[in-house]
Enzyme design. Sequence first.
Site, PDB file in Angstrom:
ATOM      1  N   GLU A 756       0.879  -1.173   0.000  1.00  0.00           N
ATOM      2  CA  GLU A 756       0.000   0.000   0.000  1.00  0.00           C
ATOM      3  C   GLU A 756       0.908   1.211   0.000  1.00  0.00           C
ATOM      4  O   GLU A 756       1.735   1.362   0.898  1.00  0.00           O
ATOM      5  CB  GLU A 756      -0.878   0.010   1.252  1.00  0.00           C
ATOM      6  N   CYS A 790      -2.072   8.729   4.185  1.00  0.00           N
ATOM      7  CA  CYS A 790      -2.053   8.464   2.738  1.00  0.00           C
ATOM      8  C   CYS A 790      -3.398   8.848   2.139  1.00  0.00           C
ATOM      9  O   CYS A 790      -3.504   9.107   0.962  1.00  0.00           O
ATOM     10  CB  CYS A 790      -1.692   7.019   2.429  1.00  0.00           C
TER      11      CYS A 790
END
Lengths: 1003, 1003
Positions: A756, A790
């Site tokens: 990720e 993020c």
Amino acid sequence: MDKTQLEQRIVARGREFFQSISGEAPSIFNKGWWTGKVMDWSMKNEDFKVRLFRFVDVLPALSTTESLTRHIEEYFASDSGDLPPVMKAGLTTAGLAGKLGGKLMAKAISANIEKMGRQFIVGQDAREAVKNIQRLRKDGFAFTIDLLGEATVSEAESEARMQEHLDLMDAVAEAKDKFKPLGDGGSGLDWGGEPVVNLSVKPSAFYSQTKARDFEGSVQGLYNRLAPVYRKVVQMGGAMCIDMESLDYKDITIELFKRLRGADEFRHYPHLGIVFQAYLKCTDQDVAEMLTWARTQNLPITIRLVKGAYWDHETVRAKQMGWEVPVYTIKAESDAAFERVSRHVLENADICRLCCASHNVRTIAAVMETAQALNVPESRYEFQVLYGMAEPVRKGLRKVAGRVRLYCPYGDLIPGMAYLVRRLLENTANESFLRQSFADEADMARLLEDPAAAAERERAARPVGREAAPAPGPFENHPMIDFTLPEAREAFPQALARVRAHGLREVPLFIGGAPVYTNDVLDSYNPADTGEVLARVHQAGTAEIDRALEAAVAVRGSWRATPPAERAEYLLRAAAHMRANIHDLCAVQVLEVGKQWDQAHADLAEAVDFLEYYAREMLRLGAPRRMGRAPGEVNLYQYRPKGIAAVIAPWNFPLAISTGMVGAAIVTGNPVLYKPSGLSSLVGHGLVEAFSAAGLPAGVFNFVPGRSSVMGDYLVGHKDISLIAFTGSLEVGLRIMAKAAVPAPGQLQCKKVIAEMGGKNAIIIDDDAELDEAVQQTVYSAFGFQGQKCSACSRVIVLDAVYDRFVPRLVEACRSLRLGPAENPANVMGPVVDRAAQKSIMAYVELARKEGRVLVERMPGGQDCAAGCYVPLTVVEGITPEHRIAQEEIFGPVLAVMRAADFDQALEYANSTRFALTGAVFSRSPRHLERARAEFNVGNLYLNRGSTGALVERQPFGGFNMSGIGSKTGGPDYLLQFMDPYVVTENTMRRGFAPIEEDDDWV
Amino acid sequence: MDKTQLEQRIVARGREFFQSISGEAPSIFNKGWWTGKVMDWSMKNEDFKVRLFRFVDVLPALSTTESLTRHIEEYFASDSGDLPPVMKAGLTTAGLAGKLGGKLMAKAISANIEKMGRQFIVGQDAREAVKNIQRLRKDGFAFTIDLLGEATVSEAESEARMQEHLDLMDAVAEAKDKFKPLGDGGSGLDWGGEPVVNLSVKPSAFYSQTKARDFEGSVQGLYNRLAPVYRKVVQMGGAMCIDMESLDYKDITIELFKRLRGADEFRHYPHLGIVFQAYLKCTDQDVAEMLTWARTQNLPITIRLVKGAYWDHETVRAKQMGWEVPVYTIKAESDAAFERVSRHVLENADICRLCCASHNVRTIAAVMETAQALNVPESRYEFQVLYGMAEPVRKGLRKVAGRVRLYCPYGDLIPGMAYLVRRLLENTANESFLRQSFADEADMARLLEDPAAAAERERAARPVGREAAPAPGPFENHPMIDFTLPEAREAFPQALARVRAHGLREVPLFIGGAPVYTNDVLDSYNPADTGEVLARVHQAGTAEIDRALEAAVAVRGSWRATPPAERAEYLLRAAAHMRANIHDLCAVQVLEVGKQWDQAHADLAEAVDFLEYYAREMLRLGAPRRMGRAPGEVNLYQYRPKGIAAVIAPWNFPLAISTGMVGAAIVTGNPVLYKPSGLSSLVGHGLVEAFSAAGLPAGVFNFVPGRSSVMGDYLVGHKDISLIAFTGSLEVGLRIMAKAAVPAPGQLQCKKVIAEMGGKNAIIIDDDAELDEAVQQTVYSAFGFQGQKCSACSRVIVLDAVYDRFVPRLVEACRSLRLGPAENPANVMGPVVDRAAQKSIMAYVELARKEGRVLVERMPGGQDCAAGCYVPLTVVEGITPEHRIAQEEIFGPVLAVMRAADFDQALEYANSTRFALTGAVFSRSPRHLERARAEFNVGNLYLNRGSTGALVERQPFGGFNMSGIGSKTGGPDYLLQFMDPYVVTENTMRRGFAPIEEDDDWV
């Protein structure tokens, strides 16, 4: 008088009341009118009602005919909808926008809805309001005036709101002499004791930074702006009532009321009131406490009792946050509470005046009869009705009770739409008394029934709770922390103190079930004060990696053979440990990475959620699935662990992401080498504690903090590592992928990488967006935890048509935020994680100045910020996709504002990045929302919500393109990545004999 | 006599029959005996019955006390089972094997089961048999003798079986004179006309290579070995009856009977019979045809009519192959058919003698009365009963009918176990007449009811068929081809001729919906005759790849936006095209890659299955899934295509694997560049035809055959390729992974690689394996399609204890196979795919000679093999895991035999490879099967079945470790790899108003 007698009188009074108003209908249900027809239709058609109310909501934002016509088409010309005949003509699916007939129809619809709105509003400007109020007073009604508009997103707006109230008071003061007192006994007051001018205020808007977490700051902030308004009210001899909003603000509002009422300058003045909501389960106690306070302080007060208008909101929020629903879920329970609480107030009529604000005939009759039974003087209670609602009731009330006050909203429709929707909802609710008595002509006896008895009956009729689910029961998210509770607010400073009391922590590795100390030690410090060293973290080198791999290899076989249900048990026990130590674990995050209280708690809740969810997922996936139904063969589809996992975790969700990746690997049967970020290794060590507490077998979980430069490649490339779960930067992710794609000598499997990586997330602000929410959510998405998520919003793409309305509000909102150390709950933004991050972000701030026009650049200033890793909260406009600021992940509080000509360009801008992680759209155009669903390329798309805060299971998280190569965390496909499927096919036929399986398809 | 009268007589006769035998029970149900008690228990306890029958099945293979004790413990000492009291004592879960009591109990159990077995067998050697037969004859029963044992796996075994029959005839001939004719009228024959000696033969074992596909070869093979036996029967004046086995062999058996009966040397001799099975739906017609034939040929015949003993087998097989169930599914239907068919035979008694073989009293009564009604002479019909079954019936029959023949199996228990299990099954079946009349004492009237009426009633009572499922209906595998049907056998040569009639095919690329011709052309030839060039295939260079990518990019957005259901439609249409052209598509494979008929058809069926399955999977996955149930928000979990896929396919399943990868990519929304293998590009071009026929939009599917050296890396590394689906060698797979892990300049996403690579698959032969099946399945798994399957068995690991029994049979089986061109249906093994493969495999054969002892090395020899790419079928023993032959994927017909000391070592050997694709275990030890499930590291594990032939959905296919990095093809997780999940979260609450979703969890 005994209870039965009173009950008889109440019912008799109610019948009399009904008869006196029989045949009359509230104006909104007048079926001769457009509104009446449409309301009638919406009560029969839930889908139409939803569309209608949503259209009502967006209507004020539609500034052009084109926009209006388009929205009408989108909302009402869809094929799915049954339209009421009055709306049907001229609306066809295709081509409406281009037709003259369509345009006329659109104007008619919008005009009618505006008319409907105006029905509830006493005036759109002061002149109109005063005129209408005069007319009402002539009819014998007192008033309380309420300035429409609720949310403020910045201090500038709050300041303006205060000013509006002051201005309103001036306007009313001017007109005041025109108002002849009602039922005056020569006092110049209404009914001999009540001020002619009465103001209702919704307090939260007076301080834009109100938040439960910062109780004292919020009370202060509100007080500072409400006091001047009240001062003016007192000066003109008026009365003021503080409205109650959603539960979030309840305790703050009560405290605010007490401070105002008890302030030296106001103690002498009795005309301050507060509202309580009968639908809240806590109201009995709140009112009791308030009465005790008034008596103790010897300060006469006024309580307005209402049923409460935020039922959906309170229920939805509680459900979404995992809290107990705070409102009664049976309507009669609220009605019974209303009677119970009003009686309690009437019993204390000497110190507290009661305003009974209800449209419910039974409730009104009950209050009347109870007051009479208690011999409460008429001057100590009055009745209130909303302007524009239930006209027959108000007429009847005036006849029998005399003292009726109308609650009169005043102001623009735009800020008043929330109010209008609430009123429409109330009018059309299935359980609404209004609808039943006037629209449905329901049975009078039932309407006048004792609500306590009705509630009892309904409770009994409800199905008993679901069967106790088999352990571990269905997944539920860990509740969000509820800072309205004092214990929640107090837990944090206490936990911080406890953690600090530990002093400097020595953090060893944890390999094969035992601590391991090395000669290489890294300090971990508090980014808010780099002088505060929290831990000395021992660092793994390649030798320690070898050692950890030996431990993992040794346990690999037995761990794989451990049944899924048993593996899941360990996760559940680790979760229990985290829940039991949640505040201390939060405090470590506040100190080590600078998370705000709520953010730290959200991280902990997510960690718990990952453990609880993956445990259940493993139970689901662990059950072999029979494939096919042919007799004579049994094919079982199953999963097996890949081998040994390296988990390489980031510091920004230091416990949650680590726990997610580690928990997934472990529960699927893979022993783990866990490398936390060097910036959050103390937090990461929490996993050692949790898994040790869970009794996990030695070697299954190994804690190997270390320097990437020393052991990163070695770990990733090692032949015994089967699987790398990584969350972090794109650069490191790509390096891992390249390394993992080439087998090491002796490697027996192809490595799996779950990565990720970054995001460059955008929020689109459409031209019909609800700006109150859009501004607040953008601010939170961009600057929560300093933008170090993020999922953080780093680009806000604003449509040209709304740019000049949105951006100034955004800028002001940013200017209003409090900045400083995360441990102070008043601060919204704190330090970034370390000096390196600070340096990198400062370079982007510099770049922002070059590439665009900086609108906000606020550096936290105070004494307590001197030694921290602070960067300015930065907003820059004039950014287009070509700019680096629009392309590179900054991972800090820098927000680029991009102006888009239209929705097409907005989508194009949003997609003009190689990342595809999160995104959000604020729009009330069904078609634009549809397009966003189809064309906005992100892993997590949010409609009319900010871009951060995904929850396990509800919003499985993760992106694609260069944002990641894993399936979403906290989602149904996540665990699959840690396992290999295999099928065992057994030929069950022997000698022509095949046993019968349950789901065989024989003949 | 009319029907009613007849029916009355039948019932009256039946009642009389019942009364004459009332109070008697068949010996097996004698509850005083061990067997009776256990049978009784097994009828009440299905789980115990399964374990008992399975234990009975394995018992003869248990040669040591240890093995016996262990198996008893495994089968009966599990905690789940209720045991009958007679078996309980001494059996406890733990430690049985070590206890003396346990050992004694084990011996007792096995002795009792052997006794049970012997009950059905007239003798284990000739002496015993003759003695028993004499005794039976004394009691007045005629006999037919049957040599136990069914399967033969090699010509040596078939030859031996013939010899056994000849020997038996000699032994019987010797004893013949001791048999005094029954009811002799001085003819020396039983009942005045029937030979004293009567032999029943199961034909299939007389030719080990019998297969439906090779009808004529099978009939010939059987004839050659049955004629000598029959000759001997005729010489001694005996009778022979050809038994009917499973449906597979029915038409072959009928033809065999006709040839024997009509042969010049046998025409004069009337005593040849054939069996028909009443439970087969086709029997009415088969018998009618047989009677017509006999009459036309003027050849008297005998028909034995039985109910049929393979009901489970026929049903299971039909269901597994996707065929219509060939047997009646209502028991009364079979009974009615028995009466109907027997009447038909009796009506033709002049040409055909009837043997009524039934234990059903109603059936017997019906035949008696019908014969009488038709005035059939007694000499033209007789009754038959199985030895050891239904003793009261045989006794009653002898009394009333006189002419009763007992069917007497003779021989060892080991080959006779299949027979024993069938008998036990018959005795315990719920619907068995035996069980009902003697065990359950059911109502006599019901037992004697006209079965036609009963069937009618039962049919009416059955639930009507499921509601018509919504299109496209649940997934069903495409039916396997049924070579028992003449049309199936004829279709292949016809299709081969059609394909050859095309002549040399010009195969262009297919890009953006149009053919593209290049200057680089590659010939594709027939590996069975390298001189036969089939196609000139145009080859793509990098320019064509660019062009194809342009086409794909152009259509990417619109294809992604095409709803999943519509994308699925294209796949279903392509599948329909393939089904409509299945034989021609098969023929291309036979010619281009040398697939046998059945293998080619299986490839086509799999291609169709992939399309049908993935279409449905996309419908399933295309439906957004709501996550969470909190009101006020709707979270939809959905999937989107990754982008553009490169599909790189192998030649060994040239259509199936290509179609699977391409179909998956397309249906998930990814335009495709498909590169077939250069060895099977003509087959690959079938996809162009199928997708064109389906009307797929231009650019979605692009056919780009090409040389890997020219365009392979370019394609894989291209920035616009998001996804590579590859099936092929490990070497190429790793190269692709390494290439794909490094982003190209301008690349916007991380590439996904789905790679299915090699295998080095093992079959373990446990010491208690059923060797008939184990040998045949090992041969098929190792040499089917010349071993050119990634699932092929290349190592057979044989336990020491069974080595000397298994390996010689395996070797003989290999020596019996017919080798040669695949287009000849008699050949089991053909050429390998090309000269390069031939060379590579020959090197391994050479290596095999060095590393081990070659047991078989058979090169196809005939004229028709001269110009083909042939390699020898090779079996080598003396191989251990260190040998290269045990480690490297050969991809050809080379089988390594490894000897393992015990099951532990067998598993260790099996796992001693870096591949983990398929594997199989032949064992009847529950514990060993359990261990294999847990410890045999392969993606597809088969228990008591060969290692090849996975079916879509039923056996999702694929491995792990170095065998692949994809999730299983044809399985529920496969499509996920072609998509990215995304979540759209909509905040549905506006202004405190949240619409109600169906699955909201409000309160």
